[in-house]
Design an enzyme around this catalytic site. Structure first.
Site, PDB file in Angstrom:
ATOM      1  N   ARG A  62       2.501  -1.214   7.400  1.00  0.00           N
ATOM      2  CA  ARG A  62       2.998  -0.102   6.535  1.00  0.00           C
ATOM      3  C   ARG A  62       3.817   0.904   6.979  1.00  0.00           C
ATOM      4  O   ARG A  62       3.791   2.047   6.563  1.00  0.00           O
ATOM      5  CB  ARG A  62       1.407   0.728   6.173  1.00  0.00           C
ATOM      6  CG  ARG A  62       0.303  -0.336   5.349  1.00  0.00           C
ATOM      7  CD  ARG A  62       0.456  -0.171   3.884  1.00  0.00           C
ATOM      8  NE  ARG A  62      -0.570  -1.078   3.565  1.00  0.00           N
ATOM      9  CZ  ARG A  62      -1.667  -0.705   2.926  1.00  0.00           C
ATOM     10  NH1 ARG A  62      -1.945   0.650   2.565  1.00  0.00           N
ATOM     11  NH2 ARG A  62      -2.500  -1.409   2.161  1.00  0.00           N
ATOM     12  N   ASP A 105       3.514  -7.099  -1.578  1.00  0.00           N
ATOM     13  CA  ASP A 105       2.133  -6.672  -1.422  1.00  0.00           C
ATOM     14  C   ASP A 105       1.257  -8.136  -1.583  1.00  0.00           C
ATOM     15  O   ASP A 105       1.817  -9.058  -2.128  1.00  0.00           O
ATOM     16  CB  ASP A 105       1.432  -5.860  -2.807  1.00  0.00           C
ATOM     17  CG  ASP A 105       0.021  -5.255  -2.350  1.00  0.00           C
ATOM     18  OD1 ASP A 105       0.047  -4.210  -1.742  1.00  0.00           O
ATOM     19  OD2 ASP A 105      -0.872  -5.799  -2.861  1.00  0.00           O
TER      20      ASP A 105
HETATM   21  O1  CP3 Z   1       3.682  -2.815   5.899  1.00  0.00           O
HETATM   22  C1  CP3 Z   1       4.510  -2.579   4.823  1.00  0.00           C
HETATM   23  O2  CP3 Z   1       5.014  -1.398   5.191  1.00  0.00           O
HETATM   24  C2  CP3 Z   1       4.927  -3.476   4.017  1.00  0.00           C
HETATM   25  C3  CP3 Z   1       4.334  -3.544   2.794  1.00  0.00           C
HETATM   26  C4  CP3 Z   1       2.782  -4.018   2.251  1.00  0.00           C
HETATM   27  C5  CP3 Z   1       2.317  -3.378   1.278  1.00  0.00           C
HETATM   28  N1  CP3 Z   1       1.043  -3.721   1.189  1.00  0.00           N
HETATM   29  C6  CP3 Z   1       3.071  -2.033   0.465  1.00  0.00           C
HETATM   30  C7  CP3 Z   1       2.224  -1.312  -0.274  1.00  0.00           C
HETATM   31  C8  CP3 Z   1       2.095  -4.711   3.017  1.00  0.00           C
HETATM   32  C9  CP3 Z   1       2.288  -5.296   3.924  1.00  0.00           C
HETATM   33  C10 CP3 Z   1       0.741  -4.545   2.099  1.00  0.00           C
HETATM   34  C11 CP3 Z   1      -0.353  -5.405   2.423  1.00  0.00           C
HETATM   35  C12 CP3 Z   1      -1.651  -5.103   1.757  1.00  0.00           C
HETATM   36  N2  CP3 Z   1      -1.742  -4.846   0.200  1.00  0.00           N
HETATM   37  C13 CP3 Z   1      -3.067  -5.354   2.287  1.00  0.00           C
HETATM   38  C14 CP3 Z   1      -3.098  -5.705   3.640  1.00  0.00           C
HETATM   39  C15 CP3 Z   1      -2.691  -5.019   4.650  1.00  0.00           C
HETATM   40  C16 CP3 Z   1      -3.662  -3.960   5.074  1.00  0.00           C
HETATM   41  O3  CP3 Z   1      -3.389  -2.557   4.820  1.00  0.00           O
HETATM   42  O4  CP3 Z   1      -4.997  -4.099   5.162  1.00  0.00           O
HETATM   43  C17 CP3 Z   1      -3.981  -4.909   1.515  1.00  0.00           C
HETATM   44  C18 CP3 Z   1      -5.477  -4.989   1.589  1.00  0.00           C
HETATM   45  C19 CP3 Z   1      -3.461  -4.689   0.089  1.00  0.00           C
HETATM   46  C20 CP3 Z   1      -3.766  -4.186  -1.303  1.00  0.00           C
HETATM   47  C21 CP3 Z   1      -3.191  -2.869  -1.359  1.00  0.00           C
HETATM   48  N3  CP3 Z   1      -2.222  -2.385  -2.049  1.00  0.00           N
HETATM   49  C22 CP3 Z   1      -3.871  -1.454  -1.121  1.00  0.00           C
HETATM   50  C23 CP3 Z   1      -5.165  -1.363  -0.398  1.00  0.00           C
HETATM   51  C24 CP3 Z   1      -3.007  -0.514  -1.387  1.00  0.00           C
HETATM   52  C25 CP3 Z   1      -3.152   0.980  -0.996  1.00  0.00           C
HETATM   53  C26 CP3 Z   1      -3.846   1.775  -2.156  1.00  0.00           C
HETATM   54  C27 CP3 Z   1      -3.431   3.174  -2.053  1.00  0.00           C
HETATM   55  O5  CP3 Z   1      -2.712   3.538  -2.581  1.00  0.00           O
HETATM   56  O6  CP3 Z   1      -4.321   3.678  -1.271  1.00  0.00           O
HETATM   57  C28 CP3 Z   1      -1.875  -1.017  -1.968  1.00  0.00           C
HETATM   58  C29 CP3 Z   1      -0.766  -0.296  -2.651  1.00  0.00           C
HETATM   59  C30 CP3 Z   1       0.302  -0.457  -1.687  1.00  0.00           C
HETATM   60  N4  CP3 Z   1       0.893  -1.770  -0.992  1.00  0.00           N
HETATM   61  C31 CP3 Z   1       1.312   0.626  -1.235  1.00  0.00           C
HETATM   62  C32 CP3 Z   1       2.253   0.262  -0.510  1.00  0.00           C
HETATM   63  C33 CP3 Z   1       3.327   1.018  -0.053  1.00  0.00           C
HETATM   64  C34 CP3 Z   1       1.241   1.937  -1.915  1.00  0.00           C
HETATM   65  C35 CP3 Z   1       1.481   2.044  -3.274  1.00  0.00           C
HETATM   66  C36 CP3 Z   1       2.431   3.274  -3.807  1.00  0.00           C
HETATM   67  O7  CP3 Z   1       3.296   3.968  -2.930  1.00  0.00           O
HETATM   68  O8  CP3 Z   1       2.194   3.543  -5.090  1.00  0.00           O
END
Ligand code: CP3
Length: 349
Positions: free
Chosen positions: A34, A83
């Protein structure tokens, strides 16, 4: 000036790929899960009024967001901005990523018919991914790009629960109570995740990470029987592409051996398990991790002292890639991550 220009140096000899292959490194390579995203003001500015999935399907935004942390921190690898649910969206599953919530699925998957209604992923469904990765690889030069996908269990949790879950109760109910539906769902997701990794590697990504973030909810026996064979198929297909594979989960202390056996070159370790304990469990594989992500809120010298302990412990591994034990917390001060990056890269080996 020479009339035969040298091709620009590629990432093959980078510290990150050397560590992932278990070769000697000039310094411990570091990147952050992230690293692209909400902790960066330049990210928040770009994302104003643009949905998360929309930004993942827009190559200009994807490229810029992926590059932001590389520019700011000088980390040893970029992670592709996407994602784990993006490929599901691409095949037509009705889902969204809600700010502050995470992935939300309109019609949760519960029956065999629900599973069979999900199409397989073909490269023509993610042309924006191919374009973004190609552009990124050209822009990044010697810095490797990590492609990624969600592992079948973690992705299944979102599909079956319909959104984020602490207990994964419906998911595990399907696993225990409807093995035929479970098997079909795991095969379906494994195929989609493997295809998504193949698209990224074909376009130039030089390593992949399989995120099984929620696998820590499982006992070793249940993981081995119901989950591991499916993750192993994804990792085997990625292995055929010749790139190093990182396999990561949270709370997986008792699964580390199995996660290595599933086919990883490097096993990601969260912050709860000291690397010294994790390394014997991963059976000659490399490790990635594992500074507690909250240590960035401590005084710098406390953070760096703990980072030094992680680096020292990592020396016993076949290869060590420094990372946090899970993703960057949104309120993290980017300047503190910059100091951490510089500390790790200048730490004498
Ligand atoms: O690591 C990076 O910077 C690359 C991008 C990346 C994102 N998601 C961008 C994102 C990666 C590698 C992921 C993987 C991901 N997504 C996982 C596995 C990694 C982990 O953290 O365990 C999981 C479980 C997800 C599912 C997901 N998508 C979650 C739990 C969330 C966060 C919800 C929140 O806002 O608390 C997302 C949304 C997400 N994915 C954001 C980003 C930058 C936030 C979206 C936003 O800013 O609106």
């Amino acid at each position: 000036m020479s009339s035969t220009p040298h091709p620009p140096a590629g990432p093959t000899d980078s510290a990150f790929l050397r560590a992932a292959r278990g070769e000697p490194v000039p310094h411990t390579p570091v990147w952050f899960m992230r690293q692209a995203g909400r902790s960066l003001p330049e990210y928040l500015r770009l994302r104003e009024g643009v949905g998360m999935l929309e930004s993942c399907m827009d190559p200009a935004l994807t490229v810029e967001i992926t590059l932001q942390p590389v520019r700011r921190y000088g980390v040893d690898a970029a992670i592709f901005f996407s994602d784990i649910v993006l490929p599901l969206k691409a095949v037509g599953v009705d889902l969204d990523i809600k700010p502050g919530v995470g992935p939300v699925v309109a019609e949760p998957v519960r029956t065999l018919a629900d599973v069979e209604a999900i199409p397989d992923l073909t490269p023509d469904q993610v042309p924006f991914t191919t374009e973004s990765v190609r552009t990124l690889v050209a822009e990044l030069g010697a810095t490797p790009l990590i492609g990624f996908a969600g592992a079948p269990f973690t992705v299944a949790s979102y599909l079956v629960e319909g959104g984020p879950s602490k207990e994964h109760a419906r998911t595990k109910a399907m696993m225990f109570g409807a093995p035929d539906v479970w098997d079909a769902l795991m095969r379906k997701i494994a195929g989609i995740s493997a295809a998504y990794l193949e698209v990224q590697v074909a376009a130039g990504a030089s390593a992949v990470q399989l995120f099984d973030s929620w696998a820590g909810a499982l006992t070793p026996a249940d993981y081995a029987e119901h989950v591991m064979p499916h993750s192993a198929r994804v990792l085997a297909r990625a292995g055929e592409l010749g790139v190093p594979r990182i396999h990561f989960g949270v709370g997986t202390s008792n699964l580390l051996t199995l996660m290595g056996e599933a086919g990883a070159d490097v096993v990601g370790v969260d912050w709860r398990t000291p690397l010294a304990d994790a390394i014997p469990r991963v059976g000659g594989r490399g490790v990635q991790g594992n500074l507690d992500p909250t240590l960035v809120f401590a005084p710098t010298e406390v953070m760096t002292a703990r980072a030094a302990e992680v680096i020292e412990a990592g020396r016993a591994a076949r290869g060590h890639v420094f990372n946090l034990g899970h993703g960057v917390i949104p309120s993290t001060d980017p300047d503190q991550l910059k100091r951490l990056t510089e500390f790790v890269q200048s730490y004498p080996l």
